[in-house]
Enzyme design. Sequence first.
Site, PDB file in Angstrom:
ATOM      1  N   ASP A 157       0.882  -1.106   0.015  1.00 10.93           N
ATOM      2  CA  ASP A 157       0.262   0.058  -0.038  1.00 10.93           C
ATOM      3  C   ASP A 157       0.892   1.278  -0.071  1.00 10.93           C
ATOM      4  O   ASP A 157       1.736   1.368   1.044  1.00 10.93           O
ATOM      5  CB  ASP A 157      -0.921  -0.028   1.291  1.00 10.93           C
ATOM      6  CG  ASP A 157      -1.981   0.912   1.191  1.00 10.93           C
ATOM      7  OD1 ASP A 157      -2.046   1.743   0.014  1.00 10.93           O
ATOM      8  OD2 ASP A 157      -2.631   1.216   2.204  1.00 10.93           O
TER       9      ASP A 157
ATOM     10  N   ASP B 275      -3.554   2.414  -5.851  1.00 13.24           N
ATOM     11  CA  ASP B 275      -2.503   2.862  -5.198  1.00 13.24           C
ATOM     12  C   ASP B 275      -2.067   1.294  -4.085  1.00 13.24           C
ATOM     13  O   ASP B 275      -1.204   1.493  -3.143  1.00 13.24           O
ATOM     14  CB  ASP B 275      -2.431   3.760  -4.152  1.00 13.24           C
ATOM     15  CG  ASP B 275      -3.486   3.807  -2.990  1.00 13.24           C
ATOM     16  OD1 ASP B 275      -4.714   3.057  -3.115  1.00 13.24           O
ATOM     17  OD2 ASP B 275      -3.292   4.246  -1.871  1.00 13.24           O
ATOM     18  N   GLU B 276      -2.697   0.166  -4.289  1.00  7.12           N
ATOM     19  CA  GLU B 276      -2.601  -0.988  -3.215  1.00  7.12           C
ATOM     20  C   GLU B 276      -2.756  -2.424  -4.048  1.00  7.12           C
ATOM     21  O   GLU B 276      -3.703  -2.202  -5.201  1.00  7.12           O
ATOM     22  CB  GLU B 276      -3.381  -0.851  -2.111  1.00  7.12           C
ATOM     23  CG  GLU B 276      -4.949  -0.936  -2.372  1.00  7.12           C
ATOM     24  CD  GLU B 276      -5.718  -0.765  -1.001  1.00  7.12           C
ATOM     25  OE1 GLU B 276      -5.461  -1.528  -0.131  1.00  7.12           O
ATOM     26  OE2 GLU B 276      -6.748   0.149  -1.047  1.00  7.12           O
TER      27      GLU B 276
END
Length: 397
Positions: free
Chosen positions: A11, A101-102
Site C-alpha cells: 500500500d 495505490d494498493e
Amino acid sequence: MHDQATILHADLDSFYASVEQRDDPALRGRPVLVGMGVVLAASYEAKAFGVRTPMGVAQARHLCPQAIVVPARMSAFTTASKAVFAVFKDTTPIVEGISIDEAFLEVGGLLRIRGTPTEIARRLRAEVRERVGLPITVGVARTKFLAKVASAVGKPDGLLVVPPGQELAFLHPLPVERLWGVGPVTSGKLRERRINTVGHVARLGEATLVSLLGAHAGRHLHALAHNRDPRRVRVGVRRGSIGSQCALGRRERPFEEVEATLAALVDRVTRRMRSGHRAGRTVTLRFRFGDFTRATRSRSMWTATMQTATILRTARELLAENRAMIAERGLTLIGVAVSNLDGDGNVQLELPFEALHDEDKLDDALDAVRDRFGSSAVKRAASLGHDLSPSVPILSD
C-alpha cells in the site's frame, strides 16, 4: 488458510501527496494537501495536525495553516501507479490490484528463486523506492484480511510481518475500527456496549453479534475477529462495477451544474463500459455532503445496457428524487457507478428497436472520435463547461 505467511498487502503511503512531494522537491517534508475544495489526500506532515480525508480544504487549513494546497494531477498519479504495478508484476505473477495505490501479492511459490516472503517484501519496498521514487508499506500474513491490517498498522513506509501462530495476539488488542466493515455507525454501536477492541468482538458469540448488527455483518465480524478469511489472491478478476466520481468543493452550486457534472460522469462511465464490452443493470449514485455525511441511492433497470442515454436517464431520476436533500445539506462530492455487469456485454434489445439503434450509433460515433483524437475531443452538450479533473478516488491511508 496458508500454513505460512505468504500474502503481501502493498500500500503506497499518502499516494497523491507522495507523488507531489517526489515531483517537487520544495514540498518534501512539508504539509501538503491534494485537492482544491475537498482534501483528496494529505501528506503525513499534514496528518500530524489532524487533517483527514475527506475534509474540506478550509477546515484542513484551519487545523494546519502552513499547509500547501495543490490540485490533483490524475495523469501523474496514473503514470506512477502503472510504474508501481510493474514492480509488483516483476515480483510475482499473482497480483490482485485493489485500487490505484494498493494490491495483494501471493509469493508462496517463490521460496527457492526469490527467498522468504519477508525477504521478498523487503526487496519490493526497495525497488518501488528506487524505480518509482515513492514510499510503500507492506504487510505480510497468512490471510488477506490480516495482511491489509498489518500494512495499515505498519504505516508509514514500513514492513510488518505477522508470523503464523501469533495472529490473534497481534489482532485482538487493536481497536474495533481495524475490522473491515466497521465504519462510524457500527463502531458507535459496539463502543456504546464497551466493545472497544477486536478481542472484545472475538469473545462475543456469533449469535450475539448477529442480534446486535444483523446477520451478514454479525457473521462477517465474528469471522474476521478470529482471523478467518479463506479468500485467495486472485488475478484477472473483473470488476463488479464501473464508476467515477467528482469532488465539487464546498461552494454552493446550482442544481443545473450538478446535473451537468452527473452527465459528464455518466458519459465517462459508459464509455469505459463499452470499451470493456460490459453492460449493466443497476445504477448507483453516491453523495457526500457538507457535513461529511454520505448517502447512496440505487435503481435497477429491467435489462442490461451500456447506452449513455439510458443510464443517464436513470441517474437523473435518482438525482431529482434527492434534490431537496442536496439543497438542504450541500453537496461536496457526487459519484455514479453501474453494477450487475454482464461479463460478455450481451444486451437484450427492447422495442422500439429504431430508437435504440440511433442511440447506439451516437455512442459509437462519439467513441470513435475520442479514440482517434483524444477523450476531450468531443463532449455531450449536457456536460459542456464542467471539467472532471478532480474526479479521483478519496484516499485515506
